[in-house]
Design a protein around this motif. Structure first.
Motif, PDB file in Angstrom:
ATOM      1  N   ARG A  71       0.847  -1.191   0.000  1.00  0.00           N
ATOM      2  CA  ARG A  71       0.000   0.000   0.000  1.00  0.00           C
ATOM      3  C   ARG A  71       0.881   1.239   0.000  1.00  0.00           C
ATOM      4  O   ARG A  71       1.820   1.351   0.796  1.00  0.00           O
ATOM      5  N   ALA A  72       0.573   2.182  -0.900  1.00  0.00           N
ATOM      6  CA  ALA A  72       1.394   3.378  -1.070  1.00  0.00           C
ATOM      7  C   ALA A  72       0.803   4.561  -0.306  1.00  0.00           C
ATOM      8  O   ALA A  72      -0.397   4.828  -0.393  1.00  0.00           O
ATOM      9  N   ALA A  73       1.662   5.256   0.426  1.00  0.00           N
ATOM     10  CA  ALA A  73       1.284   6.509   1.089  1.00  0.00           C
ATOM     11  C   ALA A  73       1.931   7.643   0.309  1.00  0.00           C
ATOM     12  O   ALA A  73       3.143   7.856   0.378  1.00  0.00           O
ATOM     13  N   VAL A  74       1.115   8.348  -0.466  1.00  0.00           N
ATOM     14  CA  VAL A  74       1.591   9.430  -1.331  1.00  0.00           C
ATOM     15  C   VAL A  74       1.015  10.747  -0.807  1.00  0.00           C
ATOM     16  O   VAL A  74      -0.204  10.879  -0.679  1.00  0.00           O
ATOM     17  N   SER A 105       9.032  -2.306  -6.519  1.00  0.00           N
ATOM     18  CA  SER A 105       8.487  -2.219  -7.883  1.00  0.00           C
ATOM     19  C   SER A 105       6.982  -2.451  -7.907  1.00  0.00           C
ATOM     20  O   SER A 105       6.268  -1.835  -8.684  1.00  0.00           O
ATOM     21  N   ASN A 106       6.493  -3.320  -7.022  1.00  0.00           N
ATOM     22  CA  ASN A 106       5.051  -3.570  -6.994  1.00  0.00           C
ATOM     23  C   ASN A 106       4.286  -2.347  -6.499  1.00  0.00           C
ATOM     24  O   ASN A 106       3.236  -1.994  -7.039  1.00  0.00           O
ATOM     25  N   THR A 107       4.825  -1.683  -5.475  1.00  0.00           N
ATOM     26  CA  THR A 107       4.180  -0.475  -4.961  1.00  0.00           C
ATOM     27  C   THR A 107       4.101   0.587  -6.046  1.00  0.00           C
ATOM     28  O   THR A 107       3.047   1.190  -6.273  1.00  0.00           O
ATOM     29  N   GLU A 108       5.215   0.817  -6.729  1.00  0.00           N
ATOM     30  CA  GLU A 108       5.247   1.834  -7.790  1.00  0.00           C
ATOM     31  C   GLU A 108       4.329   1.459  -8.949  1.00  0.00           C
ATOM     32  O   GLU A 108       3.647   2.316  -9.520  1.00  0.00           O
ATOM     33  N   LYS A 109       4.285   0.164  -9.275  1.00  0.00           N
ATOM     34  CA  LYS A 109       3.425  -0.310 -10.374  1.00  0.00           C
ATOM     35  C   LYS A 109       1.951  -0.112 -10.040  1.00  0.00           C
ATOM     36  O   LYS A 109       1.168   0.353 -10.874  1.00  0.00           O
ATOM     37  N   GLU A 110       1.557  -0.473  -8.807  1.00  0.00           N
ATOM     38  CA  GLU A 110       0.157  -0.349  -8.406  1.00  0.00           C
ATOM     39  C   GLU A 110      -0.302   1.110  -8.437  1.00  0.00           C
ATOM     40  O   GLU A 110      -1.424   1.417  -8.862  1.00  0.00           O
ATOM     41  N   THR A 115      -3.651   5.128 -10.455  1.00  0.00           N
ATOM     42  CA  THR A 115      -3.764   6.592 -10.384  1.00  0.00           C
ATOM     43  C   THR A 115      -3.203   7.320 -11.602  1.00  0.00           C
ATOM     44  O   THR A 115      -3.509   8.492 -11.801  1.00  0.00           O
ATOM     45  N   GLY A 116      -2.348   6.660 -12.375  1.00  0.00           N
ATOM     46  CA  GLY A 116      -1.687   7.333 -13.494  1.00  0.00           C
ATOM     47  C   GLY A 116      -0.431   8.073 -13.085  1.00  0.00           C
ATOM     48  O   GLY A 116       0.288   8.601 -13.931  1.00  0.00           O
ATOM     49  N   LEU A 117      -0.135   8.113 -11.792  1.00  0.00           N
ATOM     50  CA  LEU A 117       1.046   8.830 -11.301  1.00  0.00           C
ATOM     51  C   LEU A 117       2.278   7.932 -11.297  1.00  0.00           C
ATOM     52  O   LEU A 117       2.191   6.731 -11.026  1.00  0.00           O
ATOM     53  N   THR A 118       3.412   8.536 -11.583  1.00  0.00           N
ATOM     54  CA  THR A 118       4.694   7.860 -11.425  1.00  0.00           C
ATOM     55  C   THR A 118       5.265   8.276 -10.076  1.00  0.00           C
ATOM     56  O   THR A 118       5.351   9.457  -9.775  1.00  0.00           O
ATOM     57  N   VAL A 119       5.606   7.277  -9.248  1.00  0.00           N
ATOM     58  CA  VAL A 119       6.123   7.582  -7.917  1.00  0.00           C
ATOM     59  C   VAL A 119       7.434   6.859  -7.681  1.00  0.00           C
ATOM     60  O   VAL A 119       7.764   5.883  -8.364  1.00  0.00           O
ATOM     61  N   ASN A 120       8.147   7.357  -6.692  1.00  0.00           N
ATOM     62  CA  ASN A 120       9.370   6.716  -6.227  1.00  0.00           C
ATOM     63  C   ASN A 120       9.124   6.245  -4.798  1.00  0.00           C
ATOM     64  O   ASN A 120       8.761   7.036  -3.928  1.00  0.00           O
ATOM     65  N   ALA A 121       9.274   4.942  -4.562  1.00  0.00           N
ATOM     66  CA  ALA A 121       9.101   4.387  -3.221  1.00  0.00           C
ATOM     67  C   ALA A 121      10.308   4.776  -2.372  1.00  0.00           C
ATOM     68  O   ALA A 121      11.445   4.492  -2.742  1.00  0.00           O
ATOM     69  N   VAL A 122      10.061   5.435  -1.248  1.00  0.00           N
ATOM     70  CA  VAL A 122      11.127   6.032  -0.455  1.00  0.00           C
ATOM     71  C   VAL A 122      11.444   5.241   0.807  1.00  0.00           C
ATOM     72  O   VAL A 122      12.605   5.008   1.138  1.00  0.00           O
ATOM     73  N   LYS A 123      10.404   4.828   1.535  1.00  0.00           N
ATOM     74  CA  LYS A 123      10.639   4.248   2.854  1.00  0.00           C
ATOM     75  C   LYS A 123       9.482   3.325   3.236  1.00  0.00           C
ATOM     76  O   LYS A 123       8.332   3.611   2.916  1.00  0.00           O
ATOM     77  N   VAL A 151       5.860  11.711  -5.453  1.00  0.00           N
ATOM     78  CA  VAL A 151       5.360  11.831  -6.825  1.00  0.00           C
ATOM     79  C   VAL A 151       6.459  12.361  -7.740  1.00  0.00           C
ATOM     80  O   VAL A 151       7.127  13.343  -7.433  1.00  0.00           O
ATOM     81  N   MET A 152       6.617  11.710  -8.888  1.00  0.00           N
ATOM     82  CA  MET A 152       7.593  12.129  -9.884  1.00  0.00           C
ATOM     83  C   MET A 152       6.912  12.803 -11.081  1.00  0.00           C
ATOM     84  O   MET A 152       7.507  13.615 -11.772  1.00  0.00           O
TER      85      MET A 152
END
Length: 204
Positions: A71-74, A105-110, A115-123, A151-152
């Motif tokens: 699960r991503a916290a953005v 990679s799974n977090t960023e892919k999901e 959402t259509g957003l490109t993100v970088n998983a940080v922590k 968010v990238m």
């Protein structure tokens, strides 16, 4: 967790392991029956039909291990990104960890898919035993991994899983959360983590 559910889960796990390793035809019959008993226990107590229980509970093979859910916290301007599910509820973007994908990679892919957003998983914020935090209880183990992301780029794109995305402040969270995936307490934890520069990964 109620005792009957723990017993049903343990019986199912032992039966599944036995079916994976036994060479004896009679033992196979015994393990199959144990698996049926565990499904009958769950159906009786939960009110679900036996066939539905078997499909959810007795359809895997091999040694039983927990599934991974990322699960991503953005965040943006002290607000957290939630996705609107097709059933009308809201949750943190994420899902099952696919084969050939890492947690990162799974977090960023999901996030990209939902959402259509490109993100970088940080922590990694936390690793939780799902049945200790989310309902309804599942008859198999799930490790939920909450990942802080930045968010990238990108923008929302129509997809098969979500109808919209929105950033929410902690005081303005929607009432209809998909609690089987994301609870208010889990969202509050993510807010604490993003504000604490010395946050230590929390785990069960």
């Amino acid at each position: 967790m109620e005792k009957w559910l723990k017993w049903a889960i343990e019986i199912q796990s032992l039966a599944q392991t036995g079916l994976a390793y036994t060479k004896d035809v009679y033992d196979r019959e015994r393990y199959e029956r144990l698996r049926e008993i565990s499904a009958e226990m769950l159906a009786e107590k939960s009110g679900m039909g036996i066939e539905k229980v078997k499909n959810l509970f007795c359809n895997e093979s091999g040694y039983q291990t927990p599934k991974l859910d990322t699960r991503a916290a953005v965040f943006e301007d002290d607000k957290i990104l939630l996705v609107h599910e097709n059933n009308g509820t809201w949750s943190l973007p994420g899902g099952w960890c696919d084969v050939l994908e890492s947690v990162r990679s799974n977090t960023e892919k999901e996030v990209r898919e939902e959402t259509g957003l490109t993100v970088n998983a940080v922590k990694i914020i936390a690793v939780q035993d799902r049945n200790k935090h989310n309902k309804p209880l599942y008859a198999y183990g799930v490790c939920k991994i909450f990942v802080l992301c930045e968010v990238m780029g990108g923008e929302f794109a129509e997809n098969a899983e979500t109808t919209e995305t929105r950033f929410f402040s902690l005081a303005d969270l929607p009432g209809e959360l998909a609690e089987e995936k994301t609870t208010r307490e889990q969202i509050e934890m993510c807010f604490r983590a993003v504000k604490d520069k010395n946050w230590q990964t929390w785990f069960d």
